[in-house]
Design a protein around this motif. Sequence first.
Motif, PDB file in Angstrom:
ATOM      1  N   ASP A   1      22.343  -3.221 -16.053  1.00 42.64           N
ATOM      2  CA  ASP A   1      22.115  -4.565 -16.593  1.00 42.64           C
ATOM      3  C   ASP A   1      20.651  -4.925 -16.287  1.00 42.64           C
ATOM      4  O   ASP A   1      20.293  -5.116 -15.123  1.00 42.64           O
ATOM      5  CB  ASP A   1      23.087  -5.535 -15.899  1.00 42.64           C
ATOM      6  CG  ASP A   1      22.780  -6.990 -16.237  1.00 42.64           C
ATOM      7  OD1 ASP A   1      21.767  -7.251 -16.929  1.00 42.64           O
ATOM      8  OD2 ASP A   1      23.552  -7.857 -15.793  1.00 42.64           O
ATOM      9  N   PRO A   2      19.793  -4.985 -17.330  1.00 40.78           N
ATOM     10  CA  PRO A   2      18.356  -5.202 -17.080  1.00 40.78           C
ATOM     11  C   PRO A   2      18.075  -6.428 -16.216  1.00 40.78           C
ATOM     12  O   PRO A   2      17.147  -6.419 -15.400  1.00 40.78           O
ATOM     13  CB  PRO A   2      17.768  -5.384 -18.484  1.00 40.78           C
ATOM     14  CG  PRO A   2      18.737  -4.712 -19.389  1.00 40.78           C
ATOM     15  CD  PRO A   2      20.097  -4.840 -18.748  1.00 40.78           C
ATOM     16  N   SER A   3      18.896  -7.488 -16.370  1.00 41.66           N
ATOM     17  CA  SER A   3      18.603  -8.702 -15.603  1.00 41.66           C
ATOM     18  C   SER A   3      18.933  -8.519 -14.112  1.00 41.66           C
ATOM     19  O   SER A   3      18.442  -9.250 -13.268  1.00 41.66           O
ATOM     20  CB  SER A   3      19.380  -9.891 -16.174  1.00 41.66           C
ATOM     21  OG  SER A   3      20.750  -9.714 -15.902  1.00 41.66           O
ATOM     22  N   GLN A   4      19.726  -7.541 -13.774  1.00 40.38           N
ATOM     23  CA  GLN A   4      20.089  -7.271 -12.368  1.00 40.38           C
ATOM     24  C   GLN A   4      19.223  -6.177 -11.743  1.00 40.38           C
ATOM     25  O   GLN A   4      18.879  -6.232 -10.573  1.00 40.38           O
ATOM     26  CB  GLN A   4      21.552  -6.811 -12.291  1.00 40.38           C
ATOM     27  CG  GLN A   4      22.562  -7.896 -12.522  1.00 40.38           C
ATOM     28  CD  GLN A   4      22.612  -8.835 -11.345  1.00 40.38           C
ATOM     29  OE1 GLN A   4      22.809  -8.437 -10.218  1.00 40.38           O
ATOM     30  NE2 GLN A   4      22.397 -10.110 -11.623  1.00 40.38           N
ATOM     31  N   VAL A   5      18.911  -5.161 -12.566  1.00 38.87           N
ATOM     32  CA  VAL A   5      18.227  -3.986 -12.008  1.00 38.87           C
ATOM     33  C   VAL A   5      16.710  -4.120 -12.125  1.00 38.87           C
ATOM     34  O   VAL A   5      15.966  -3.621 -11.282  1.00 38.87           O
ATOM     35  CB  VAL A   5      18.762  -2.684 -12.659  1.00 38.87           C
ATOM     36  CG1 VAL A   5      18.303  -2.524 -14.085  1.00 38.87           C
ATOM     37  CG2 VAL A   5      18.381  -1.454 -11.851  1.00 38.87           C
ATOM     38  N   GLY A   6      16.253  -4.795 -13.191  1.00 39.08           N
ATOM     39  CA  GLY A   6      14.814  -5.094 -13.309  1.00 39.08           C
ATOM     40  C   GLY A   6      13.946  -3.955 -13.789  1.00 39.08           C
ATOM     41  O   GLY A   6      12.730  -4.113 -13.920  1.00 39.08           O
ATOM     42  N   GLY A   7      14.497  -2.786 -14.069  1.00 42.70           N
ATOM     43  CA  GLY A   7      13.682  -1.667 -14.553  1.00 42.70           C
ATOM     44  C   GLY A   7      14.531  -0.418 -14.622  1.00 42.70           C
ATOM     45  O   GLY A   7      15.667  -0.399 -14.131  1.00 42.70           O
ATOM     46  N   GLY A   8      13.968   0.648 -15.208  1.00 45.33           N
ATOM     47  CA  GLY A   8      14.719   1.884 -15.389  1.00 45.33           C
ATOM     48  C   GLY A   8      14.405   2.906 -14.300  1.00 45.33           C
ATOM     49  O   GLY A   8      14.136   2.565 -13.139  1.00 45.33           O
ATOM     50  N   ALA A   9      14.441   4.188 -14.716  1.00 44.16           N
ATOM     51  CA  ALA A   9      14.285   5.289 -13.755  1.00 44.16           C
ATOM     52  C   ALA A   9      12.947   5.214 -13.015  1.00 44.16           C
ATOM     53  O   ALA A   9      12.861   5.565 -11.831  1.00 44.16           O
ATOM     54  CB  ALA A   9      14.409   6.618 -14.479  1.00 44.16           C
ATOM     55  N   MET A  10      11.896   4.758 -13.708  1.00 43.32           N
ATOM     56  CA  MET A  10      10.586   4.736 -13.038  1.00 43.32           C
ATOM     57  C   MET A  10      10.560   3.706 -11.909  1.00 43.32           C
ATOM     58  O   MET A  10       9.928   3.916 -10.890  1.00 43.32           O
ATOM     59  CB  MET A  10       9.485   4.474 -14.074  1.00 43.32           C
ATOM     60  CG  MET A  10       8.072   4.592 -13.567  1.00 43.32           C
ATOM     61  SD  MET A  10       7.622   6.059 -12.585  1.00 43.32           S
ATOM     62  CE  MET A  10       7.229   7.288 -13.804  1.00 43.32           C
ATOM     63  N   LEU A  11      11.274   2.588 -12.083  1.00 42.74           N
ATOM     64  CA  LEU A  11      11.358   1.631 -10.967  1.00 42.74           C
ATOM     65  C   LEU A  11      12.272   2.189  -9.875  1.00 42.74           C
ATOM     66  O   LEU A  11      11.893   2.245  -8.697  1.00 42.74           O
ATOM     67  CB  LEU A  11      11.907   0.282 -11.449  1.00 42.74           C
ATOM     68  CG  LEU A  11      12.173  -0.738 -10.329  1.00 42.74           C
ATOM     69  CD1 LEU A  11      10.867  -1.193  -9.679  1.00 42.74           C
ATOM     70  CD2 LEU A  11      12.950  -1.947 -10.838  1.00 42.74           C
ATOM     71  N   ASP A  12      13.443   2.645 -10.262  1.00 39.45           N
ATOM     72  CA  ASP A  12      14.447   3.071  -9.285  1.00 39.45           C
ATOM     73  C   ASP A  12      13.940   4.246  -8.429  1.00 39.45           C
ATOM     74  O   ASP A  12      14.002   4.193  -7.191  1.00 39.45           O
ATOM     75  CB  ASP A  12      15.719   3.473 -10.052  1.00 39.45           C
ATOM     76  CG  ASP A  12      16.807   4.023  -9.144  1.00 39.45           C
ATOM     77  OD1 ASP A  12      16.863   3.605  -7.973  1.00 39.45           O
ATOM     78  OD2 ASP A  12      17.590   4.881  -9.597  1.00 39.45           O
ATOM     79  N   LEU A  13      13.437   5.280  -9.100  1.00 38.85           N
ATOM     80  CA  LEU A  13      13.060   6.507  -8.385  1.00 38.85           C
ATOM     81  C   LEU A  13      11.538   6.612  -8.238  1.00 38.85           C
ATOM     82  O   LEU A  13      11.022   7.069  -7.213  1.00 38.85           O
ATOM     83  CB  LEU A  13      13.589   7.730  -9.142  1.00 38.85           C
ATOM     84  CG  LEU A  13      15.088   7.666  -9.485  1.00 38.85           C
ATOM     85  CD1 LEU A  13      15.478   8.829 -10.389  1.00 38.85           C
ATOM     86  CD2 LEU A  13      15.922   7.675  -8.210  1.00 38.85           C
ATOM     87  N   GLY A  14      10.838   6.169  -9.301  1.00 44.15           N
ATOM     88  CA  GLY A  14       9.374   6.292  -9.293  1.00 44.15           C
ATOM     89  C   GLY A  14       8.729   5.474  -8.191  1.00 44.15           C
ATOM     90  O   GLY A  14       7.666   5.836  -7.678  1.00 44.15           O
ATOM     91  N   CYS A  15       9.378   4.372  -7.775  1.00 43.15           N
ATOM     92  CA  CYS A  15       8.743   3.562  -6.720  1.00 43.15           C
ATOM     93  C   CYS A  15       8.624   4.365  -5.426  1.00 43.15           C
ATOM     94  O   CYS A  15       7.650   4.216  -4.693  1.00 43.15           O
ATOM     95  CB  CYS A  15       9.462   2.231  -6.523  1.00 43.15           C
ATOM     96  SG  CYS A  15      11.015   2.327  -5.653  1.00 43.15           S
ATOM     97  N   HIS A  16       9.595   5.261  -5.155  1.00 44.26           N
ATOM     98  CA  HIS A  16       9.482   6.127  -3.973  1.00 44.26           C
ATOM     99  C   HIS A  16       8.279   7.058  -4.136  1.00 44.26           C
ATOM    100  O   HIS A  16       7.502   7.268  -3.192  1.00 44.26           O
ATOM    101  CB  HIS A  16      10.716   7.019  -3.833  1.00 44.26           C
ATOM    102  CG  HIS A  16      11.958   6.307  -3.373  1.00 44.26           C
ATOM    103  ND1 HIS A  16      12.101   5.819  -2.099  1.00 44.26           N
ATOM    104  CD2 HIS A  16      13.130   6.048  -4.007  1.00 44.26           C
ATOM    105  CE1 HIS A  16      13.311   5.280  -1.970  1.00 44.26           C
ATOM    106  NE2 HIS A  16      13.943   5.404  -3.115  1.00 44.26           N
ATOM    107  N   LEU A  17       8.146   7.637  -5.339  1.00 47.75           N
ATOM    108  CA  LEU A  17       7.116   8.655  -5.545  1.00 47.75           C
ATOM    109  C   LEU A  17       5.723   8.034  -5.546  1.00 47.75           C
ATOM    110  O   LEU A  17       4.779   8.600  -4.977  1.00 47.75           O
ATOM    111  CB  LEU A  17       7.370   9.400  -6.861  1.00 47.75           C
ATOM    112  CG  LEU A  17       8.765  10.040  -6.991  1.00 47.75           C
ATOM    113  CD1 LEU A  17       8.884  10.798  -8.297  1.00 47.75           C
ATOM    114  CD2 LEU A  17       9.045  10.970  -5.810  1.00 47.75           C
ATOM    115  N   VAL A  18       5.587   6.877  -6.182  1.00 48.75           N
ATOM    116  CA  VAL A  18       4.281   6.206  -6.202  1.00 48.75           C
ATOM    117  C   VAL A  18       3.917   5.767  -4.779  1.00 48.75           C
ATOM    118  O   VAL A  18       2.755   5.867  -4.354  1.00 48.75           O
ATOM    119  CB  VAL A  18       4.308   5.026  -7.199  1.00 48.75           C
ATOM    120  CG1 VAL A  18       3.067   4.170  -7.069  1.00 48.75           C
ATOM    121  CG2 VAL A  18       4.450   5.551  -8.625  1.00 48.75           C
ATOM    122  N   SER A  19       4.917   5.311  -4.016  1.00 49.08           N
ATOM    123  CA  SER A  19       4.640   4.962  -2.612  1.00 49.08           C
ATOM    124  C   SER A  19       4.145   6.197  -1.861  1.00 49.08           C
ATOM    125  O   SER A  19       3.177   6.126  -1.088  1.00 49.08           O
ATOM    126  CB  SER A  19       5.907   4.427  -1.929  1.00 49.08           C
ATOM    127  OG  SER A  19       6.329   3.223  -2.523  1.00 49.08           O
TER     128      SER A  19
END
Length: 361
Positions: free
Chosen positions: A166-184
């Motif tokens: 649900d976009p309003s709950q999750v706020g983003g797709g795979a790049m937010l969910d998993l990519g935030c770890h990798l970009v960090s």
Amino acid sequence: MSEIRLGILGTGFMGGIHARALRDVAGARLIAACDPDRARLEDFGREHGVDRLTTEPAAFLDTANLDLVIIATPNAQHAALAATALSAGKHVLVEKPLALTLDETRTLQTLALAHRRVLAYGENLFFAPKFRRLRELAADDNGMGRVYHQRHVFETAGPDGEWWLDPSQVGGGAMLDLGCHLVSLCCWIYRGSKARAVTGHSRTVEPHRCGVLEDFALAWLEFEDGRTADVRTSWLQRGGEELVTEVLGTKGFVRADLWKGMGLSAYTQGRFSSMWEPASGWVHPEWEWIQNSGYPQQLRAMIHAIVNGGAMEADCQLWQHVLEILLAVNRSARTGRTVSLPLDDGATLTLTEPLRQSVNE
Ligand SMILES: NC(=O)c1ccc[n+]([C@@H]2O[C@H](COP(=O)([O-])OP(=O)(O)OC[C@H]3O[C@@H](n4cnc5c(N)ncnc54)[C@H](O)[C@@H]3O)[C@@H](O)[C@H]2O)c1
């Protein structure tokens, strides 16, 4: 402060992992939990020996005499709950994502400073032993020569559970969910160098499942010192989760594979019953995965920061830059252009605007 009194908001998957990780941590005790799902909350209370249970976040913050709050709720609630907890004088560890907009992130930073509380987001990979060792080796000039690039992959079969899609709950797709770890990780391994340009590609390969959220995304990052990194994320992976980081230097190379390089492998013509997918054929059984993923070490660092007045590496400032990169990936994917940082109009941007194209119409 003799013993840190800890409470968990959200008793689902991650709430449970933090409670289990805490068993390995001295100096803190889990005393309260909150979740609107009463049945899940009561199960959690029984499993972890917690009797101060409530379904109301406000009551949880009011009544429990807490020092530290862990927020492990759906993403869209993180920023508001963290703001309330900081204003009530609690130290806060928020699961990633810390917040979904740059404005929210700034507000949290202001509150943490004003109330002199430690605020961090959950970047367990900074504490995973294998990734700490990789970072150390990457900084060895004799072994690595000039480090010029990082390669990262984090691919899963995708989340399950209603709110995740649900976009309003999750706020983003795979790049937010998993990519935030990798970009960090990119920023952490480059030790403070900032990204100056971002190119992104995103696709929704399974729109019937993911709607407007991307389930496959790539990013190319250029840092201010000329070094680069590439990041690949997906919610479509078959054959088991992949989480691999590689650092490339002119004289050396270092690679950390969280799941498949754990040093244990096995084969079966049947099916191992205590194993995640894949559980048949050649398999890579996990062992001590909570420890190997850095969760207890993350809690120890948080407690150390609270008791000794220190800071955490995964703080608001880092999240501000990570989120800015993720917003730039999204914009680049939608416009087909490389995006320069800092974003001059990023304050309220979100990650849920529809993609420019979807491949499987
Ligand atoms: N760092 C990591 O390795 C990692 C891994 C998985 C998930 N996460 C993050 O953890 C968070 C939770 O994910 P999950 O997989 O545990 O989800 P989940 O659905 O298993 O659990 C979320 C829980 O929050 C509860 N909840 C909803 N609103 C609440 C509120 N206002 N107050 C208290 N509880 C509330 C739900 O009832 C549910 O029990 C997400 O933000 C996710 O990004 C981090």
